[in-house]
Motif scaffolding. Structure first.
Motif, short mmCIF file in Angstrom:
data_model
loop_
_atom_site.label_atom_id
_atom_site.label_comp_id
_atom_site.label_asym_id
_atom_site.label_seq_id
_atom_site.Cartn_x
_atom_site.Cartn_y
_atom_site.Cartn_z
N THR A 1 9.12 -14.05 2.00
CA THR A 1 7.94 -13.19 2.07
C THR A 1 8.15 -12.10 3.11
O THR A 1 8.93 -12.26 4.07
N TYR A 2 7.46 -10.97 2.90
CA TYR A 2 7.55 -9.85 3.82
C TYR A 2 6.14 -9.46 4.25
O TYR A 2 5.27 -9.24 3.41
N PRO A 3 5.89 -9.39 5.55
CA PRO A 3 4.55 -9.04 6.01
C PRO A 3 4.25 -7.56 5.79
O PRO A 3 5.17 -6.74 5.69
N THR A 4 2.97 -7.23 5.70
CA THR A 4 2.54 -5.83 5.69
C THR A 4 1.63 -5.62 6.89
O THR A 4 0.97 -6.54 7.36
N LYS A 5 1.60 -4.39 7.38
CA LYS A 5 0.83 -4.11 8.59
C LYS A 5 0.38 -2.66 8.59
O LYS A 5 0.83 -1.84 7.79
N ALA B 1 -2.66 -4.86 -7.26
CA ALA B 1 -2.30 -4.80 -8.68
C ALA B 1 -1.40 -3.61 -8.98
O ALA B 1 -0.53 -3.67 -9.84
N LYS B 2 -1.61 -2.52 -8.26
CA LYS B 2 -0.82 -1.30 -8.48
C LYS B 2 0.58 -1.44 -7.92
O LYS B 2 1.56 -1.03 -8.54
N THR B 3 0.70 -2.01 -6.73
CA THR B 3 1.99 -2.04 -6.02
C THR B 3 2.84 -3.27 -6.35
O THR B 3 4.06 -3.21 -6.29
N GLY B 4 2.19 -4.40 -6.70
CA GLY B 4 2.92 -5.65 -6.76
C GLY B 4 3.19 -6.15 -5.34
O GLY B 4 2.81 -5.51 -4.35
N LYS B 5 3.84 -7.28 -5.22
CA LYS B 5 4.08 -7.87 -3.91
C LYS B 5 5.21 -7.15 -3.17
O LYS B 5 6.11 -6.59 -3.78
N TYR C 1 -3.35 -0.20 2.74
CA TYR C 1 -3.22 0.33 1.38
C TYR C 1 -2.87 -0.80 0.41
O TYR C 1 -3.46 -0.92 -0.68
N TYR C 2 -1.92 -1.64 0.80
CA TYR C 2 -1.49 -2.75 -0.06
C TYR C 2 -2.64 -3.70 -0.38
O TYR C 2 -2.83 -4.09 -1.53
N GLN C 3 -3.43 -4.06 0.62
CA GLN C 3 -4.53 -4.99 0.40
C GLN C 3 -5.53 -4.44 -0.60
O GLN C 3 -6.15 -5.19 -1.36
N LYS C 4 -5.70 -3.13 -0.65
CA LYS C 4 -6.65 -2.50 -1.57
C LYS C 4 -6.05 -2.23 -2.95
O LYS C 4 -6.79 -1.96 -3.90
N ASN C 5 -4.72 -2.29 -3.06
CA ASN C 5 -4.05 -1.88 -4.31
C ASN C 5 -2.97 -2.85 -4.75
O ASN C 5 -1.91 -2.44 -5.24
N TYR D 1 7.99 3.53 5.49
CA TYR D 1 7.85 3.17 4.08
C TYR D 1 8.10 1.68 3.93
O TYR D 1 8.71 1.04 4.78
N GLN D 2 7.60 1.12 2.81
CA GLN D 2 7.86 -0.28 2.47
C GLN D 2 7.97 -0.38 0.95
O GLN D 2 7.15 0.20 0.22
N THR D 3 8.98 -1.11 0.48
CA THR D 3 9.19 -1.26 -0.96
C THR D 3 8.39 -2.44 -1.48
O THR D 3 8.27 -3.48 -0.84
#
Length: 613
Positions: free
Chosen positions: A448-452, A464-468, A458-462, A483-485
């Motif tokens: 797993t990779y954290p987001t911050k 479905a759009k971004t995937g994990k 942005y990831y938490q709100k989207n 950036y984060q992939t």
């Protein structure tokens, strides 16, 4: 897969026409052959339906009858090596795409796209006219386990959404359309792969096999599959014409096997004996070149006549990990029967061959065909079970037991009880010494990779759009940002532009062309959007410019004075239309081409607009 009245399993999309004659598809000029409009000139009204899904029977009579008509196929069979040839065309959701095909070939039709599922439909034309429109649904095979080395080497280009792919028989034209013309779909492409039925295929149809009980020993095979092995012939990879140059990588193996997954390929059951090897060659090309897998996904295949085929290389004598049941490939063997078996079960000949294969492998690896096995899920998009979940299954299981799929068809699934008991009854006849008992498979450790920060928000709100997230957040300098992939693209952030998502499609290709954020555009300042007055076209804003895309123009970069002028003219509604090229400079003159003209700039003249009359 969902059952369809085609002979389905296989080939979708690359951007170029190609011939599968080496380790990869050799590029040749792109071909565009769309037929505009749902009522293209000369297209007659739909006629009889495609295929005959009812030809699968619970006895051998229909298979034998069909075989009678196929015995002379070697007279007309092509004197070629059976190497598939591929052509890909761009398509649009508001148009019908028409393809010409050779009725003597096995032609496989498939599609790839980005964005929303356009609910594709397909029909074919033979001597009786056009068939009815049939669904061309999204594929549900799954592929390699997500934590495997095989999954890790799959190219990013193979991650697009894709349809099942349909081998079409005895037809001279195919049409594909989108039932949902308003779907937010990008980069829709239709691929046709044609494979000739060869004289060698006809010979395989007559002899039906290669490796038998008394010919299996040799340097390439373990002695355990000799004297008391399958006691029946298998058509080897060499005999069905496998192009070994297409194999992408070494296949994973386990020390033993715990059980078997049963599949059907889906599609029409009307194929002849001689067409089956051509179809399997198509599967090999599709799984390796279009999906990026190491090799053919199934360990073994069986046709409706009971002919058995070696699938993934090494499966005859080793516990080779396939790509047939996402999340549950390790420690299992995949056997697939050609055809659709939702309303009618496979022929007795086919069922007998499946029982024989199961009994053979049960004796080899020491498992009980009527028993239970415990597997640990490797996860994946089509798996019913989360990564690391321990699952108790029948040793002889159906694909639908672990994946969201109808495979192997309801009628065939209802026969698995007799497959289990029949295989167990055959074991005394097929009893090589078992290999070591399977060791307990360790639970895969999810990575797993954290987001911050802003990217995490942005990831938490989207989601479905971004995937994990598939990688860590990384900082950027000159210009500063991060950036984060993610599974479906990349989220970029800078202080001046905020966080925005860039998908894996053609807009990203253009962004790479101008060196990402370090180029003339800088960071994205919006997500991808649809032009208000041109629903098939997309654009994305950047700090210093814009990238546009449409099926007609492709992806193009516009910035500076040309962008300012184009916006004043009305962008997509302007007399120029959309950009058709990036900016070029020649002899001191800057130029950018558009659909209906071009702009130029010099210090002396400033910006000039030329509208084509």
């Amino acid at each position: 897969m969902k059952p369809l009245p085609f002979l389905a399993s296989a080939l979708t999309g690359m951007l170029v026409a190609a011939t599968l004659s080496g380790p990869a598809l050799a590029a040749s000029p792109e071909t565009h052959t769309n037929t505009p409009g749902a009522a293209a000139a000369g297209v007659p009204e739909p006629k009889a339906g495609l295929g005959d899904a009812g030809t699968g029977n619970d006895d051998t009579e229909s298979a034998s009858a069909a075989d009678d008509s196929a015995q002379d196929v070697d007279v007309a069979a092509a004197d070629t090596d059976g190497t598939p040839s591929e052509t890909t065309v761009d398509a649009q959701t508001d148009e019908v795409t028409k393809l010409s095909v050779d009725s003597s070939d096995v032609t496989i039709i498939g599609a790839t796209w980005e964005g929303e599922d356009p609910d594709l439909e397909i029909r074919t034309r033979d001597g009786n006219g056009w068939s009815e429109w049939e669904s061309l649904p999204t594929d549900d095979e799954g592929g390699p386990d997500v934590s495997s080395a095989e999954a890790a080497q799959i190219p990013a280009a193979s991650s697009q959404s894709q349809s099942v792919a349909l081998p079409v028989l005895d037809s001279d034209a195919v049409e594909v359309r989108a039932a949902d013309e308003q779907a937010d779909t990008d980069d829709l492409q239709i691929t046709q792969v044609s494979t000739a039925v060869t004289k060698a295929d006809a010979q395989v149809a007559k002899s039906a096999g290669g490796v038998s009980a008394h010919s299996a020993t040799g340097p390439a095979l373990d002695a355990q599959i000799s004297a008391k092995d399958l006691r029946s012939k298998i058509v080897t990879r060499k005999q069905w014409g496998a192009n070994e140059k297409l194999v992408r990588c070494a296949t994973d193996k386990t020390s033993s096997a715990k059980g078997v997954f049963i599949h059907h390929t889906a599609g029409s059951n009307s194929y002849s004996k001689a067409q089956a090897p051509a179809i399997i060659r198509g599967y090999l090309a599709y799984h390796t070149q279009n999906r990026g897998w190491c090799d053919l996904g199934y360990n073994f295949l069986v046709d409706k006549y009971g002919t058995m085929y070696e699938g993934r290389a090494g499966s005859l004598d080793k516990a080779v990990t396939g790509a047939h049941a996402s999340g549950f490939n390790s420690w299992t063997i995949g056997i697939s029967v050609l055809g659709t078996y939702s309303s009618a079960a496979p022929s007795s000949a086919a069922q007998t061959s499946v029982k024989r294969l199961v009994a053979w492998k049960a004796g080899q690896y020491g498992f009980n065909p009527t028993g239970k096995m415990t597997l640990t899920s490797g996860g994946g998009g089509t798996s019913k079970f989360a990564l690391g979940k321990k699952v108790s299954l029948n040793v002889v299981a159906g694909h639908r037991d672990t994946s969201y799929t109808e495979c192997p068809g309801l009628a065939f699934y209802n026969k698995l009880g007799s497959i289990r008991s029949g295989a167990k009854a055959l074991m005394p006849e097929l009893s090589p010494p078992p290999t070591k008992a399977p060791v307990k498979s360790p639970a895969p450790k999810p990575k797993t990779y954290p987001t911050k920060g802003a990217i995490g928000t942005y990831y938490q709100k989207n989601v479905a759009k971004t995937g994990k997230p598939v990688g860590p957040e990384k900082k950027l300098k000159n210009p500063n940002g991060a950036y984060q992939t993610f599974a479906k693209g990349t989220v970029y952030w800078s202080k001046s532009t905020g966080a925005h998502f860039l998908t894996k499609g053609q807009i990203r290709v253009a962004y790479k062309r101008v060196k990402y954020e370090k180029g003339v555009l800088g960071f994205p300042s919006s997500d991808k959007k649809t032009f208000k007055h041109r629903k098939s076209a997309r654009y994305q804003n950047f700090r210093s410019g814009m990238i546009t895309w449409s099926p007609q123009t492709g992806s193009d970069v516009i910035y500076g004075g040309f962008l300012t002028k184009w916006k004043k003219m009305g962008t997509e509604r302007s007399k120029l239309g959309l950009p058709k090229s990036d900016r070029t400079v020649k002899n001191g003159v800057k130029r950018q081409n558009f659909e209906r003209g071009y702009m130029t700039y010099t210090k002396k003249t400033g910006i000039k607009v030329y509208i084509r009359k």
